[in-house]
Structures are given as structure tokens and as C-alpha cells.
Scaffold this motif. Sequence first.
Motif, short mmCIF file in Angstrom:
data_model
loop_
_atom_site.label_atom_id
_atom_site.label_comp_id
_atom_site.label_asym_id
_atom_site.label_seq_id
_atom_site.Cartn_x
_atom_site.Cartn_y
_atom_site.Cartn_z
N LEU A 11 -13.04 -14.00 -5.37
CA LEU A 11 -11.78 -14.72 -5.52
C LEU A 11 -11.71 -15.98 -4.66
O LEU A 11 -10.79 -16.78 -4.81
N GLY A 12 -12.64 -16.12 -3.73
CA GLY A 12 -12.63 -17.29 -2.87
C GLY A 12 -11.49 -17.29 -1.88
O GLY A 12 -10.94 -18.34 -1.54
N VAL A 13 -11.11 -16.10 -1.41
CA VAL A 13 -10.06 -15.96 -0.40
C VAL A 13 -10.63 -15.14 0.76
O VAL A 13 -11.72 -14.57 0.66
N SER A 14 -9.90 -15.07 1.84
CA SER A 14 -10.39 -14.32 3.00
C SER A 14 -10.37 -12.82 2.72
O SER A 14 -9.55 -12.32 1.95
N ARG A 33 -7.04 -11.35 3.52
CA ARG A 33 -6.03 -11.47 2.47
C ARG A 33 -6.19 -10.36 1.44
O ARG A 33 -5.22 -9.76 0.98
N VAL A 34 -7.43 -10.08 1.06
CA VAL A 34 -7.69 -9.00 0.11
C VAL A 34 -7.32 -7.66 0.74
O VAL A 34 -6.69 -6.82 0.09
N ALA A 35 -7.67 -7.46 2.00
CA ALA A 35 -7.38 -6.19 2.67
C ALA A 35 -5.88 -5.92 2.72
O ALA A 35 -5.43 -4.79 2.51
N VAL A 36 -5.09 -6.94 3.01
CA VAL A 36 -3.63 -6.78 3.03
C VAL A 36 -3.15 -6.37 1.64
O VAL A 36 -2.36 -5.43 1.50
N ALA A 37 -3.65 -7.04 0.60
CA ALA A 37 -3.25 -6.70 -0.77
C ALA A 37 -3.68 -5.28 -1.13
O ALA A 37 -2.94 -4.55 -1.81
N VAL A 38 -4.86 -4.87 -0.67
CA VAL A 38 -5.36 -3.52 -0.93
C VAL A 38 -4.44 -2.48 -0.29
O VAL A 38 -4.02 -1.52 -0.94
N VAL A 39 -4.13 -2.68 0.97
CA VAL A 39 -3.28 -1.72 1.68
C VAL A 39 -1.89 -1.66 1.03
O VAL A 39 -1.32 -0.59 0.85
N GLN A 40 -1.36 -2.82 0.65
CA GLN A 40 -0.07 -2.84 -0.06
C GLN A 40 -0.19 -2.10 -1.39
O GLN A 40 0.74 -1.39 -1.79
N SER A 41 -1.32 -2.24 -2.07
CA SER A 41 -1.53 -1.58 -3.35
C SER A 41 -1.66 -0.07 -3.20
O SER A 41 -1.55 0.67 -4.18
N MET A 42 -1.91 0.38 -1.99
CA MET A 42 -1.97 1.81 -1.71
C MET A 42 -0.59 2.37 -1.39
O MET A 42 -0.43 3.56 -1.15
N GLY A 43 0.40 1.48 -1.35
CA GLY A 43 1.77 1.93 -1.13
C GLY A 43 2.29 1.72 0.27
O GLY A 43 3.42 2.10 0.58
#
Length: 123
Positions: A65-68, A71-81
Motif C-alpha cells: 500500500l506504500g504506507v508505514s 499505519r497498517v498495524a493501527v488499522a489491523v488492531v482496530q479491525s480486531m475490535g
Amino acid sequence: MDQRSALGELYDAVTRANDWSLRDVEARIAKVGGSLKRSRINDLVNANPLESIRAEVIYDLADGLGVSADRVAVAVVQSMGFRVSADGITPAEAIARDPHLSEDTKAALLSILKTATERRRGA
């Protein structure tokens, strides 16, 4: 229909902004030596909630995605609820990590930020 996960929203925003397909993201990952395939990417960005993910996959998604990775890790953790925010990242860190900025642009922005911070502190 379920609401889109944070990872799905990140994926959608980046691919839409760059006019990338799932195939393009897979190719970007492969270009840097990653092995994440389209089917797995699709599963991850459509999972809600996301149940688990390996760190290597977070790095692959960040490359694709060309992002840090942060940033992906934060989105992942948010996606886990979990309720988390990326607000802990300083402006200087955000500038330094932005893959879309050239080194010259980063240096200029960091210089401006330093000057603004010194003035605010009364230095």
C-alpha cells in the motif's frame, strides 16, 4: 451489510487514491520480496472482525500500500475490535515515515516544524 473494517477502509482509500487494483498491490509486495497473494489480501481487508495476523503480513501490506507498517498495524488492531489511535505519532515521525515525500521535502518540512516548535516554546 457490516461496516467496513479499518484495514478495509485503509486499503480502499489507498487503492482508490492511486488507482491500484488488487493485482497492483500484490505486485508491489512481490517487488520487495514479499509473498502475500491476492486471495489472502482480499481475505484480510474484507474480514470484520479480523481474527489474527502475523507481523510479516503487516509489513507486506505496508509495502503493497506504500504506507508505514505502523499505519497498517493501527488499522489491523482496530479491525480486531480494539479502540486504538495513531495519535501518539508525532508530526516529525509522520513526516519522516511518509513514503510519498522525497528526502528533500522531508528535510524542508522538518526544518519548518523545528522552527515553528522553537517559536512556540519561546526559544
